[in-house]
Design a protein around this motif. Structure first.
Motif, PDB file in Angstrom:
ATOM      1  N   LEU A  96       0.812  -1.217   0.000  1.00 21.20           N
ATOM      2  CA  LEU A  96       0.000   0.000   0.000  1.00 21.20           C
ATOM      3  C   LEU A  96       0.846   1.269   0.000  1.00 21.20           C
ATOM      4  O   LEU A  96       0.608   2.169  -0.818  1.00 21.20           O
ATOM      5  CB  LEU A  96      -0.960  -0.018   1.191  1.00 21.20           C
ATOM      6  CG  LEU A  96      -1.830   1.235   1.361  1.00 21.20           C
ATOM      7  CD1 LEU A  96      -2.740   1.421   0.148  1.00 21.20           C
ATOM      8  CD2 LEU A  96      -2.653   1.141   2.651  1.00 21.20           C
ATOM      9  N   PRO A  97       1.868   1.400   0.878  1.00 17.45           N
ATOM     10  CA  PRO A  97       2.689   2.622   0.839  1.00 17.45           C
ATOM     11  C   PRO A  97       3.384   2.844  -0.496  1.00 17.45           C
ATOM     12  O   PRO A  97       3.561   3.988  -0.932  1.00 17.45           O
ATOM     13  CB  PRO A  97       3.712   2.396   1.963  1.00 17.45           C
ATOM     14  CG  PRO A  97       3.029   1.463   2.901  1.00 17.45           C
ATOM     15  CD  PRO A  97       2.221   0.553   2.028  1.00 17.45           C
ATOM     16  N   SER A  98       3.786   1.752  -1.160  1.00 20.54           N
ATOM     17  CA  SER A  98       4.477   1.903  -2.444  1.00 20.54           C
ATOM     18  C   SER A  98       3.551   2.396  -3.549  1.00 20.54           C
ATOM     19  O   SER A  98       4.015   2.920  -4.565  1.00 20.54           O
ATOM     20  CB  SER A  98       5.102   0.567  -2.859  1.00 20.54           C
ATOM     21  OG  SER A  98       4.098  -0.387  -3.169  1.00 20.54           O
ATOM     22  N   VAL A 157      -0.209  11.561   0.681  1.00 24.71           N
ATOM     23  CA  VAL A 157       0.895  11.749   1.616  1.00 24.71           C
ATOM     24  C   VAL A 157       0.388  11.665   3.057  1.00 24.71           C
ATOM     25  O   VAL A 157       1.057  11.106   3.938  1.00 24.71           O
ATOM     26  CB  VAL A 157       1.606  13.089   1.369  1.00 24.71           C
ATOM     27  CG1 VAL A 157       2.537  13.432   2.524  1.00 24.71           C
ATOM     28  CG2 VAL A 157       2.400  13.031   0.068  1.00 24.71           C
ATOM     29  N   SER A 158      -0.807  12.188   3.299  1.00 21.08           N
ATOM     30  CA  SER A 158      -1.395  12.101   4.638  1.00 21.08           C
ATOM     31  C   SER A 158      -1.612  10.644   5.038  1.00 21.08           C
ATOM     32  O   SER A 158      -1.385  10.257   6.196  1.00 21.08           O
ATOM     33  CB  SER A 158      -2.723  12.857   4.679  1.00 21.08           C
ATOM     34  OG  SER A 158      -2.532  14.230   4.408  1.00 21.08           O
ATOM     35  N   THR A 166       1.629   5.370   8.112  1.00 20.37           N
ATOM     36  CA  THR A 166       2.224   4.034   8.051  1.00 20.37           C
ATOM     37  C   THR A 166       3.385   3.928   9.041  1.00 20.37           C
ATOM     38  O   THR A 166       4.026   4.928   9.389  1.00 20.37           O
ATOM     39  CB  THR A 166       2.729   3.720   6.639  1.00 20.37           C
ATOM     40  OG1 THR A 166       3.734   4.679   6.268  1.00 20.37           O
ATOM     41  CG2 THR A 166       1.583   3.780   5.637  1.00 20.37           C
ATOM     42  N   ILE A 167       3.652   2.723   9.492  1.00 23.29           N
ATOM     43  CA  ILE A 167       4.650   2.508  10.534  1.00 23.29           C
ATOM     44  C   ILE A 167       6.062   2.850  10.059  1.00 23.29           C
ATOM     45  O   ILE A 167       6.832   3.497  10.777  1.00 23.29           O
ATOM     46  CB  ILE A 167       4.586   1.043  11.020  1.00 23.29           C
ATOM     47  CG1 ILE A 167       3.298   0.816  11.805  1.00 23.29           C
ATOM     48  CG2 ILE A 167       5.797   0.693  11.878  1.00 23.29           C
ATOM     49  CD1 ILE A 167       3.131  -0.595  12.305  1.00 23.29           C
ATOM     50  N   THR A 181      10.381  10.634   3.175  1.00 18.29           N
ATOM     51  CA  THR A 181      10.382  10.597   1.713  1.00 18.29           C
ATOM     52  C   THR A 181       9.341  11.554   1.147  1.00 18.29           C
ATOM     53  O   THR A 181       9.202  11.658  -0.065  1.00 18.29           O
ATOM     54  CB  THR A 181      10.079   9.169   1.219  1.00 18.29           C
ATOM     55  OG1 THR A 181       8.805   8.754   1.739  1.00 18.29           O
ATOM     56  CG2 THR A 181      11.153   8.202   1.687  1.00 18.29           C
ATOM     57  N   THR A 182       8.609  12.220   2.025  1.00 19.04           N
ATOM     58  CA  THR A 182       7.572  13.170   1.585  1.00 19.04           C
ATOM     59  C   THR A 182       7.924  14.556   2.092  1.00 19.04           C
ATOM     60  O   THR A 182       7.125  15.204   2.773  1.00 19.04           O
ATOM     61  CB  THR A 182       6.195  12.736   2.111  1.00 19.04           C
ATOM     62  OG1 THR A 182       6.259  12.648   3.546  1.00 19.04           O
ATOM     63  CG2 THR A 182       5.803  11.382   1.565  1.00 19.04           C
TER      64      THR A 182
END
Length: 284
Positions: free
Chosen positions: A217-219, A229-230, A235-236, A249-250
């Motif tokens: 999901l994050p990828s 981004v929110s 995410t952990i 990374t954001t």
């Protein structure tokens, strides 16, 4: 005149004394024994150690070999930031999340998939107390494990980098923050594994959901849009990076360390509630 009648006395059987209710310390001890009696537990811990150390050592060796080829500004930059990152890289954090998350899931799935959970709840009807003890055992075990593993990883990588005078001591900026963030990552990941296993109660599906939730999901999220981004910030792995290395990374949408700490706390708390309070709904 009739003689008074006497009531016939019946013997009262000797009933066994009622056993006292199990104390939480007793439940904790029982769950501790269960955890280490599972054959998969030592192997899971050992595999996590190998995966994490292999990742960090490989990164430190590679950077040590490349360090002499850097010019002065790049060497200074590496001493300031790269040496800290080598101590516990994002790859090592990924291995830790997967390994310790699996350990947390095993502690729940080991009983549910075998049907032994019915025996446990028959012996101790206070289901929430049993699950609370299980959560406490996993939290303690993985916290100690996480601290030890992070310290070993830090010590080994800095020993490798010290040959080129590129190591970062404990007083170096960001080292303590990295050590704390990486250590906390272990119990949080274990709690998430327990929470998912308590809800799903199927080994393969739990693994699939864990990988999808933590990594796939994050990828897929766009780091250039505020909404995605929110979600990414929740995410952990992103929260760990923000706490441990003051970076993300954001960078276009900055967020605070306090917010990242809150993300990890929410993940742990929600997972704890799921692991404890879903035990009353069904036994399989």
């Amino acid at each position: 005149m009739t003689a008074p009648t006497t009531k016939k006395m019946t013997a009262v059987p000797n009933l066994p004394p009622l056993e006292p209710r199990a104390r939480f310390a007793d439940l904790f001890a029982a769950e501790w024994i269960k955890l280490w009696s599972l054959r998969s537990t030592p192997w899971a811990f050992a595999a996590t150690v190998v995966a994490v150390l292999a990742t960090t050592i490989a990164g430190a060796v590679g950077d040590s070999q490349n360090y002499t080829t850097y010019d002065a500004p790049h060497q200074e930059y590496f001493r300031m930031f790269g040496a800290v990152g080598d101590s516990f890289s994002s790859g090592a954090a990924t291995m830790l999340i997967l390994g310790v998350g699996a350990i947390g899931a095993i502690t729940v799935l080991g009983e549910y998939t075998s049907g032994m959970i019915r025996t446990t709840f028959t012996a101790v009807p206070a289901r929430r107390s049993v699950m609370a003890a299980k959560v406490a055992v996993v939290t303690v075990a993985t916290t100690v494990f996480g601290v030890a593993l992070v310290l070993v990883s830090y010590g080994v990588t800095q020993a490798i980098l010290s040959g080129d005078h590129a190591s970062a001591g404990l007083g170096h900026h960001g080292v303590i923050r990295m050590l704390v963030a990486s250590s906390v990552l272990a119990p949080v990941s274990a709690l998430v594994g327990m929470g998912l296993a308590a809800v799903i109660r199927h080994s393969v599906l739990t693994i699939v959901v864990t990988i999808a939730l933590f990594f796939i999901l994050p990828s897929l999220l766009d780091s250039q849009k505020h909404l995605t981004v929110s979600i990414l910030h929740m995410t952990i792995l992103q929260a760990w990076g923000r706490i441990g290395f003051e970076q993300s990374t954001t960078a276009r949408f900055p967020w605070t360390v306090t917010g990242a700490c809150l993300v990890l706390a929410i993940w742990g708390l929600v997972s704890l509630v799921l692991a404890i309070f879903t035990s009353n709904h069904r036994d399989q």
